[in-house]
Design a protein around this motif. Structure first.
Motif, PDB file in Angstrom:
ATOM      1  N   THR A 172       2.854  -5.247 -19.249  1.00  0.00           N
ATOM      2  CA  THR A 172       4.150  -4.549 -19.261  1.00  0.00           C
ATOM      3  C   THR A 172       4.235  -3.697 -17.998  1.00  0.00           C
ATOM      4  O   THR A 172       3.278  -3.598 -17.244  1.00  0.00           O
ATOM      5  N   GLU A 173       5.344  -3.013 -17.839  1.00  0.00           N
ATOM      6  CA  GLU A 173       5.457  -2.157 -16.639  1.00  0.00           C
ATOM      7  C   GLU A 173       4.459  -1.005 -16.785  1.00  0.00           C
ATOM      8  O   GLU A 173       4.816   0.139 -16.983  1.00  0.00           O
ATOM      9  N   THR A 174       3.215  -1.413 -16.739  1.00  0.00           N
ATOM     10  CA  THR A 174       2.173  -0.403 -16.952  1.00  0.00           C
ATOM     11  C   THR A 174       2.000   0.374 -15.670  1.00  0.00           C
ATOM     12  O   THR A 174       1.418  -0.116 -14.720  1.00  0.00           O
ATOM     13  N   ALA A 175       2.601   1.553 -15.652  1.00  0.00           N
ATOM     14  CA  ALA A 175       2.457   2.351 -14.427  1.00  0.00           C
ATOM     15  C   ALA A 175       1.137   3.098 -14.550  1.00  0.00           C
ATOM     16  O   ALA A 175       1.096   4.216 -15.045  1.00  0.00           O
ATOM     17  N   VAL A 176       0.079   2.382 -14.175  1.00  0.00           N
ATOM     18  CA  VAL A 176      -1.230   3.027 -14.298  1.00  0.00           C
ATOM     19  C   VAL A 176      -1.382   3.930 -13.091  1.00  0.00           C
ATOM     20  O   VAL A 176      -1.974   3.569 -12.084  1.00  0.00           O
ATOM     21  N   CYS A 177      -0.731   5.077 -13.205  1.00  0.00           N
ATOM     22  CA  CYS A 177      -0.698   5.956 -12.022  1.00  0.00           C
ATOM     23  C   CYS A 177      -1.611   7.138 -12.284  1.00  0.00           C
ATOM     24  O   CYS A 177      -1.397   7.887 -13.225  1.00  0.00           O
ATOM     25  N   VAL A 178      -2.598   7.265 -11.463  1.00  0.00           N
ATOM     26  CA  VAL A 178      -3.538   8.361 -11.646  1.00  0.00           C
ATOM     27  C   VAL A 178      -3.316   9.366 -10.532  1.00  0.00           C
ATOM     28  O   VAL A 178      -3.479   9.053  -9.356  1.00  0.00           O
ATOM     29  N   HIS A 179      -2.920  10.570 -10.889  1.00  0.00           N
ATOM     30  CA  HIS A 179      -2.699  11.576  -9.851  1.00  0.00           C
ATOM     31  C   HIS A 179      -3.990  11.800  -9.073  1.00  0.00           C
ATOM     32  O   HIS A 179      -5.069  11.858  -9.660  1.00  0.00           O
ATOM     33  N   SER A 190       2.684  10.864  -5.427  1.00  0.00           N
ATOM     34  CA  SER A 190       3.540  11.558  -6.412  1.00  0.00           C
ATOM     35  C   SER A 190       5.017  11.282  -6.144  1.00  0.00           C
ATOM     36  O   SER A 190       5.796  11.004  -7.061  1.00  0.00           O
ATOM     37  N   GLU A 191       5.412  11.321  -4.868  1.00  0.00           N
ATOM     38  CA  GLU A 191       6.815  11.033  -4.503  1.00  0.00           C
ATOM     39  C   GLU A 191       7.150   9.574  -4.786  1.00  0.00           C
ATOM     40  O   GLU A 191       8.220   9.250  -5.306  1.00  0.00           O
ATOM     41  N   HIS A 192       6.211   8.704  -4.484  1.00  0.00           N
ATOM     42  CA  HIS A 192       6.402   7.263  -4.770  1.00  0.00           C
ATOM     43  C   HIS A 192       6.652   7.068  -6.265  1.00  0.00           C
ATOM     44  O   HIS A 192       7.586   6.378  -6.684  1.00  0.00           O
ATOM     45  N   TYR A 193       5.819   7.758  -7.094  1.00  0.00           N
ATOM     46  CA  TYR A 193       5.961   7.613  -8.544  1.00  0.00           C
ATOM     47  C   TYR A 193       7.333   8.151  -8.987  1.00  0.00           C
ATOM     48  O   TYR A 193       8.018   7.550  -9.814  1.00  0.00           O
ATOM     49  N   ARG A 194       7.746   9.275  -8.379  1.00  0.00           N
ATOM     50  CA  ARG A 194       9.038   9.866  -8.772  1.00  0.00           C
ATOM     51  C   ARG A 194      10.181   8.886  -8.488  1.00  0.00           C
ATOM     52  O   ARG A 194      11.048   8.653  -9.321  1.00  0.00           O
ATOM     53  N   ILE A 195      10.138   8.264  -7.322  1.00  0.00           N
ATOM     54  CA  ILE A 195      11.202   7.321  -6.931  1.00  0.00           C
ATOM     55  C   ILE A 195      11.179   6.079  -7.838  1.00  0.00           C
ATOM     56  O   ILE A 195      12.204   5.644  -8.367  1.00  0.00           O
ATOM     57  N   MET A 196       9.999   5.537  -8.057  1.00  0.00           N
ATOM     58  CA  MET A 196       9.888   4.283  -8.822  1.00  0.00           C
ATOM     59  C   MET A 196      10.229   4.467 -10.302  1.00  0.00           C
ATOM     60  O   MET A 196      10.718   3.551 -10.956  1.00  0.00           O
ATOM     61  N   SER A 197       9.953   5.638 -10.825  1.00  0.00           N
ATOM     62  CA  SER A 197      10.173   5.862 -12.265  1.00  0.00           C
ATOM     63  C   SER A 197      11.565   6.419 -12.562  1.00  0.00           C
ATOM     64  O   SER A 197      11.953   6.537 -13.729  1.00  0.00           O
ATOM     65  N   ALA A 198      12.324   6.741 -11.517  1.00  0.00           N
ATOM     66  CA  ALA A 198      13.684   7.277 -11.734  1.00  0.00           C
ATOM     67  C   ALA A 198      14.553   6.252 -12.463  1.00  0.00           C
ATOM     68  O   ALA A 198      14.276   5.040 -12.421  1.00  0.00           O
ATOM     69  N   PRO A 224       0.819  -1.215   0.000  1.00  0.00           N
ATOM     70  CA  PRO A 224       0.000   0.000   0.000  1.00  0.00           C
ATOM     71  C   PRO A 224       0.853   1.264   0.000  1.00  0.00           C
ATOM     72  O   PRO A 224       1.928   1.294   0.601  1.00  0.00           O
ATOM     73  N   VAL A 225       0.381   2.267  -0.708  1.00  0.00           N
ATOM     74  CA  VAL A 225       1.045   3.577  -0.739  1.00  0.00           C
ATOM     75  C   VAL A 225       0.003   4.629  -0.385  1.00  0.00           C
ATOM     76  O   VAL A 225      -1.098   4.633  -0.958  1.00  0.00           O
ATOM     77  N   HIS A 226       0.329   5.499   0.542  1.00  0.00           N
ATOM     78  CA  HIS A 226      -0.614   6.542   0.932  1.00  0.00           C
ATOM     79  C   HIS A 226      -0.839   7.484  -0.255  1.00  0.00           C
ATOM     80  O   HIS A 226       0.108   7.866  -0.947  1.00  0.00           O
ATOM     81  N   VAL A 227      -2.068   7.838  -0.520  1.00  0.00           N
ATOM     82  CA  VAL A 227      -2.391   8.683  -1.679  1.00  0.00           C
ATOM     83  C   VAL A 227      -1.591   9.974  -1.631  1.00  0.00           C
ATOM     84  O   VAL A 227      -1.056  10.429  -2.645  1.00  0.00           O
ATOM     85  N   LYS A 228      -1.425  10.532  -0.411  1.00  0.00           N
ATOM     86  CA  LYS A 228      -0.708  11.820  -0.337  1.00  0.00           C
ATOM     87  C   LYS A 228       0.784  11.639  -0.667  1.00  0.00           C
ATOM     88  O   LYS A 228       1.473  12.581  -1.036  1.00  0.00           O
ATOM     89  N   ASP A 229       1.275  10.411  -0.562  1.00  0.00           N
ATOM     90  CA  ASP A 229       2.693  10.155  -0.880  1.00  0.00           C
ATOM     91  C   ASP A 229       2.871   9.661  -2.314  1.00  0.00           C
ATOM     92  O   ASP A 229       3.997   9.355  -2.742  1.00  0.00           O
TER      93      ASP A 229
END
Ligand SMILES: CCc1ccc(NS(=O)(=O)O)cc1
Length: 308
Positions: free
Chosen positions: A284-291, A29-37, A22-27
């Motif tokens: 695939t590494e589908t980062a289905v990330c919805v802000h 964007s930062e989670h996405y930044r770290i994972m996609s680096a 689980p990732v907190h919704v408020k975190d």
């Protein structure tokens, strides 16, 4: 609750593949930044952990000689334990077989039935599954032809002339076209009983690619869910193989519903659970990330790109 979950996960032994992250919704964007680096390095690492999930499960019915021709792809076979079983016909071996699996959703453990794009030779089985599952909705995520290759049979009537698929009659009532999808209503009849089935056809998602703009997929999922609500009858979802685009669609539907009433999201856990039911779900590494601003009906910002 989230803090307790994260403590329990941290206490698990090294190397243990946790089904929940689980990732907190408020975190997020930062989670996405770290994972996609570094070219999605951590997304790729995490996706690799899913590689073997579910793969120890049997596909014995799919491999029967009488059923092999019913599979569009030889390496995309339904697990026995979660396959949809058609009502057998007389003593016809394999008559209960279709390449399809039940799949959990946000609202129930068997909310969806995921299947391959019907073959011309399996279109009757497809409509039998629609009828015998008591489904009222089909989600199609591919075009019939892409780059000159057949991805799916034209299994439904394109005009108002009724078509028969075995003993099932299908007649187009109305179809409404939008930029990236169309929604049709069919009268489906069998043995003097008739039902309305809706067909949600997303037409701008190239196989192995990403919808452009990715936000069009979020809009489609929302439009679909606005119509369906929490109807508890199974929703049939297919693309061509019934794993990549179908898995991403279901994952996005679950995420968007979950974060409406929860302060965390568990994308890894959603894909982990789907892979236990059908092979290669989300391919695939589908980062289905919805802000979060998008998912809460916000201004429809770009959000993070879907798909890789
Ligand atoms: C190799 C078989 C295969 C073909 C197509 C796809 N993509 S899809 O599941 O999105 O249709 C996935 C796998």
């Amino acid at each position: 609750k989230l803090a307790r979950m994260q403590d329990e996960l941290a206490a698990l032994p090294e190397g243990y593949i946790t089904p929940n992250r689980p990732v907190h919704v408020k975190d997020f964007s930062e989670h996405y930044r770290i994972m996609s680096a570094d070219s999605d390095f951590r997304f790729s690492e995490e996706f690799e952990e899913l590689k073997h999930v579910g793969r120890d499960q049997a596909c014995s019915f799919a491999n029967l000689p009488c059923n092999r021709p019913k599979n569009r792809f030889t390496n995309i076979l339904p697990y026995d334990h979660s396959r949809f079983k058609l009502q057998p016909v007389d003593d016809d071996d394999g008559s209960d077989y279709i390449n399809a699996n039940y799949m959990p959703g946000h609202n129930s453990p068997r909310e969806f039935i995921v299947t391959q794009g019907p073959l011309h030779s399996t279109r009757e089985e497809f409509w039998r599954m629609c009828w015998e599952s008591n489904s009222r909705a089909i989600v199609m995520l591919t075009r019939c032809f892409e780059k000159g290759r057949e991805k799916c049979d034209q299994y439904w009537p394109v005009d108002r002339v009724a078509m028969f698929y075995g003993d099932i009659k299908v007649q187009l009532i109305i179809d409404t076209h939008y930029h990236d999808w169309s929604i049709s209503e069919f009268m489906v009849s069998r043995n003097c009983e008739s039902r309305i089935m809706r067909h949600f056809h997303f037409t701008t998602w190239p196989d192995f690619g990403v919808p452009e703009p990715p936000q069009s997929l979020v809009r489609f999922v929302r439009a679909f869910r606005d119509v369906i609500g929490t109807d508890m009858r199974p929703i049939i979802v297919h693309c061509s193989a019934g794993v990549g685009r179908s898995g991403t669609f279901i994952a996005l539907d679950r995420i968007l519903q979950h974060i409406h009433k929860s302060d965390y999201v568990d994308i890894f856990g959603i894909v982990f659970a789907m892979r236990k039911e059908r092979v290669f779900m989300v391919q695939t590494e589908t980062a289905v990330c919805v802000h979060p601003s998008v998912s809460a009906g916000g201004a429809g910002g770009q959000g993070a790109p879907a798909g890789r």
